[in-house]
Design a protein around this motif. Structure first.
Motif, mmCIF file in Angstrom:
data_model
loop_
_atom_site.group_PDB
_atom_site.id
_atom_site.type_symbol
_atom_site.label_atom_id
_atom_site.label_comp_id
_atom_site.label_asym_id
_atom_site.label_seq_id
_atom_site.Cartn_x
_atom_site.Cartn_y
_atom_site.Cartn_z
ATOM 1 N N GLN A 1 0.834 -1.209 0.000
ATOM 2 C CA GLN A 1 0.000 0.000 0.000
ATOM 3 C C GLN A 1 0.864 1.253 0.000
ATOM 4 O O GLN A 1 0.521 2.243 -0.624
ATOM 5 N N VAL A 2 1.962 1.203 0.714
ATOM 6 C CA VAL A 2 2.879 2.350 0.712
ATOM 7 C C VAL A 2 3.500 2.502 -0.682
ATOM 8 O O VAL A 2 3.538 3.588 -1.248
ATOM 9 N N ARG A 3 3.967 1.393 -1.245
ATOM 10 C CA ARG A 3 4.574 1.451 -2.582
ATOM 11 C C ARG A 3 3.625 2.110 -3.589
ATOM 12 O O ARG A 3 4.056 2.902 -4.433
ATOM 13 N N ALA A 4 2.340 1.792 -3.441
ATOM 14 C CA ALA A 4 1.347 2.311 -4.404
ATOM 15 C C ALA A 4 1.192 3.828 -4.333
ATOM 16 O O ALA A 4 0.647 4.451 -5.250
ATOM 17 N N LEU A 5 1.656 4.433 -3.243
ATOM 18 C CA LEU A 5 1.565 5.899 -3.114
ATOM 19 C C LEU A 5 2.566 6.608 -4.021
ATOM 20 O O LEU A 5 2.409 7.790 -4.321
ATOM 21 N N PHE A 6 3.601 5.877 -4.443
ATOM 22 C CA PHE A 6 4.747 6.522 -5.090
ATOM 23 C C PHE A 6 4.766 6.316 -6.589
ATOM 24 O O PHE A 6 4.188 5.364 -7.110
ATOM 25 N N ASP A 7 5.485 7.222 -7.253
ATOM 26 C CA ASP A 7 5.750 7.038 -8.670
ATOM 27 C C ASP A 7 6.774 5.916 -8.841
ATOM 28 O O ASP A 7 7.532 5.586 -7.908
ATOM 29 N N GLU A 8 6.795 5.369 -10.026
ATOM 30 C CA GLU A 8 7.728 4.291 -10.381
ATOM 31 C C GLU A 8 9.165 4.650 -9.972
ATOM 32 O O GLU A 8 9.656 5.740 -10.306
ATOM 33 N N GLY A 9 9.799 3.746 -9.262
ATOM 34 C CA GLY A 9 11.212 3.937 -8.928
ATOM 35 C C GLY A 9 11.473 4.739 -7.664
ATOM 36 O O GLY A 9 12.617 4.820 -7.200
ATOM 37 N N GLU A 10 10.424 5.325 -7.093
ATOM 38 C CA GLU A 10 10.628 6.167 -5.906
ATOM 39 C C GLU A 10 10.638 5.369 -4.607
ATOM 40 O O GLU A 10 11.182 5.824 -3.603
ATOM 41 N N PHE A 11 9.971 4.215 -4.634
ATOM 42 C CA PHE A 11 9.878 3.389 -3.419
ATOM 43 C C PHE A 11 10.870 2.238 -3.535
ATOM 44 O O PHE A 11 10.714 1.361 -4.393
ATOM 45 N N ILE A 12 11.870 2.244 -2.691
ATOM 46 C CA ILE A 12 12.926 1.240 -2.747
ATOM 47 C C ILE A 12 12.859 0.412 -1.470
ATOM 48 O O ILE A 12 13.209 0.880 -0.377
ATOM 49 N N GLU A 13 12.341 -0.807 -1.627
ATOM 50 C CA GLU A 13 12.136 -1.690 -0.478
ATOM 51 C C GLU A 13 13.437 -2.445 -0.206
ATOM 52 O O GLU A 13 13.976 -3.113 -1.085
ATOM 53 N N ILE A 14 13.927 -2.315 0.996
ATOM 54 C CA ILE A 14 15.202 -2.942 1.366
ATOM 55 C C ILE A 14 14.959 -3.928 2.495
ATOM 56 O O ILE A 14 14.635 -3.531 3.626
ATOM 57 N N TYR A 15 15.112 -5.208 2.164
ATOM 58 C CA TYR A 15 14.890 -6.242 3.163
ATOM 59 C C TYR A 15 16.173 -6.449 3.971
ATOM 60 O O TYR A 15 17.186 -6.878 3.430
ATOM 61 N N VAL A 16 16.080 -6.095 5.230
ATOM 62 C CA VAL A 16 17.218 -6.279 6.131
ATOM 63 C C VAL A 16 17.082 -7.671 6.739
ATOM 64 O O VAL A 16 16.310 -7.893 7.671
ATOM 65 N N PHE B 1 24.423 2.612 -1.890
ATOM 66 C CA PHE B 1 24.898 3.689 -2.777
ATOM 67 C C PHE B 1 25.103 3.205 -4.213
ATOM 68 O O PHE B 1 24.836 3.949 -5.156
ATOM 69 N N VAL B 2 25.560 1.984 -4.354
ATOM 70 C CA VAL B 2 25.708 1.415 -5.700
ATOM 71 C C VAL B 2 24.343 1.407 -6.397
ATOM 72 O O VAL B 2 24.215 1.801 -7.559
ATOM 73 N N TYR B 3 23.317 1.003 -5.649
ATOM 74 C CA TYR B 3 21.967 0.979 -6.214
ATOM 75 C C TYR B 3 21.506 2.385 -6.604
ATOM 76 O O TYR B 3 20.973 2.599 -7.701
ATOM 77 N N LEU B 4 21.712 3.352 -5.716
ATOM 78 C CA LEU B 4 21.249 4.722 -5.979
ATOM 79 C C LEU B 4 21.945 5.326 -7.204
ATOM 80 O O LEU B 4 21.336 6.086 -7.960
ATOM 81 N N ARG B 5 23.214 4.952 -7.386
ATOM 82 C CA ARG B 5 23.919 5.475 -8.568
ATOM 83 C C ARG B 5 23.462 4.753 -9.832
ATOM 84 O O ARG B 5 23.279 5.374 -10.878
ATOM 85 N N LYS B 6 23.256 3.455 -9.691
ATOM 86 C CA LYS B 6 22.793 2.663 -10.853
ATOM 87 C C LYS B 6 21.457 3.204 -11.358
ATOM 88 O O LYS B 6 21.218 3.280 -12.564
ATOM 89 N N LYS B 7 20.596 3.598 -10.433
ATOM 90 C CA LYS B 7 19.271 4.095 -10.802
ATOM 91 C C LYS B 7 19.273 5.592 -11.105
ATOM 92 O O LYS B 7 18.207 6.192 -11.279
ATOM 93 N N ARG B 8 20.473 6.177 -11.096
ATOM 94 C CA ARG B 8 20.631 7.608 -11.422
ATOM 95 C C ARG B 8 19.919 8.533 -10.439
ATOM 96 O O ARG B 8 19.611 9.678 -10.783
ATOM 97 N N ILE B 9 19.609 8.009 -9.254
ATOM 98 C CA ILE B 9 19.069 8.894 -8.208
ATOM 99 C C ILE B 9 20.211 9.760 -7.687
ATOM 100 O O ILE B 9 20.037 10.936 -7.395
ATOM 101 N N LEU B 10 21.393 9.156 -7.613
ATOM 102 C CA LEU B 10 22.624 9.917 -7.398
ATOM 103 C C LEU B 10 23.435 9.839 -8.678
ATOM 104 O O LEU B 10 23.390 8.831 -9.371
#
Lengths: 205, 205
Positions: free
Chosen positions: A116-131, A190-199
């Motif tokens: 439900q949270v993911r659905a609030l966001f535009d594509e690529g904005e919600f990054i679910e990280i399973y710890v 950080f590798v992920y954020l750069r890969k996705k061009r967020i950084l």
């Protein structure tokens, strides 16, 4: 034209893309989910600290600033847990709209709540990280002695003991905190954020 | 030391003062209060736009991004109105903690609700701005045709018609939108922010 009508002259407002453009980086939510003691809050704060060091606009939402404030009216019933996650998702959305990379550190055990949270966001904005971390390791760490209380029956519906944790079906990132140092997990994000061009890729961590 | 215990190595986190220091300006909430049609949202957005132009980290909370999101479960009963303002206050506090100058544009008609929000903040962080405008002028503007509906009885408990608006007892700023242009009101707010050293005095608007 009288001054009393001036008020409707212009309704310009700053939007998400304006803020991203000014900041020079994208905005998103890094939604850490996992058992109590898995290391969510430590990693979320470490990621945020490294973002801050790199001059990136960031914020952390966690139990410390949400449970005793915005969500202090909520308990631990199923309804309240779902409402807790819903509100955090909505606030995270406001922070993403404001141009920030926001990290969240909540157990958020149910797939439906996270979806439900993911659905609030535009594509690529919600990054679910399973710890990911074995229950026995989390229980051994037990930084807040919550597992001990749950085992003694003093805490009911405790995730991992007498309430389920639903492992994310399709998380963007999985972090095994039993296998990696905090520094390694931060680098992974950080590798992920750069890969996705967020950084952008120019700055090295 | 095994990797599984690394997670507790450091719990460093970025705080409000770190973010203010990096931004080069203070953070606070500019809480606009006044009748529907008084010009709150227009002024809040105009102030935020000028902050943005000056490179200052800002955000706007208003009906557009709160009522249909975080507070979509709330109606217009007394309880729900109070809860609406409480949540907005808590979210504004998070934004101030995140280093932003956040503007809010909600009628927030009751002194007790506004005082409860003020109490969440440190000294000087909550800046109450009374957007003063005669009821007949607001009703003449009626941009959303809400007064017309209230007069026809289609909206109940509408502030200024059949529900009171409590004029702020000690607002930090009063703006008479019937007397000033939007540009003049924005300048007024910036003078205050510089006087209080939330913004430094170097940049001219």
């Amino acid at each position: 034209m009288s001054k009393s009508t001036n008020i409707t002259w212009h309704e310009a407002s700053v939007n998400k893309n304006d803020r991203r453009s000014k900041n020079g980086h994208g905005s998103c939510v890094l939604w850490f989910t996992g058992l109590s003691g898995s290391g969510k809050s430590t990693i979320a704060n470490a990621v945020s600290m490294e973002l801050y060091r790199q001059g990136i606009s960031e914020y952390v939402l966690d139990g410390d600033n949400v449970r005793h404030g915005l969500n202090k009216d909520l308990g631990f019933s199923n309804h309240d847990r779902t409402e807790n996650i819903r509100r955090i998702g909505e606030v995270a959305k406001l922070f993403v709209d404001s141009g920030k990379i926001v990290t969240t550190a909540f157990i958020s055990p149910f797939q439906s709540d996270r979806d439900q949270v993911r659905a609030l966001f535009d594509e690529g904005e919600f990054i679910e990280i399973y710890v990911s971390c074995p229950l026995d390791v989390c229980e051994q760490r037990d930084p807040k002695e919550l597992y001990a209380k749950a085992r003694r029956g003093e805490l009911k519906d405790f995730t991992g003991i007498d309430s389920p944790y639903e492992i994310p079906a399709h998380p963007e990132i999985v972090i095994e905190t039993n296998q990696l140092t905090v520094e390694e997990t931060v680098r992974h994000v950080f590798v992920y954020l750069r890969k996705k061009r967020i950084l952008n890729g120019r700055k090295a961590i």
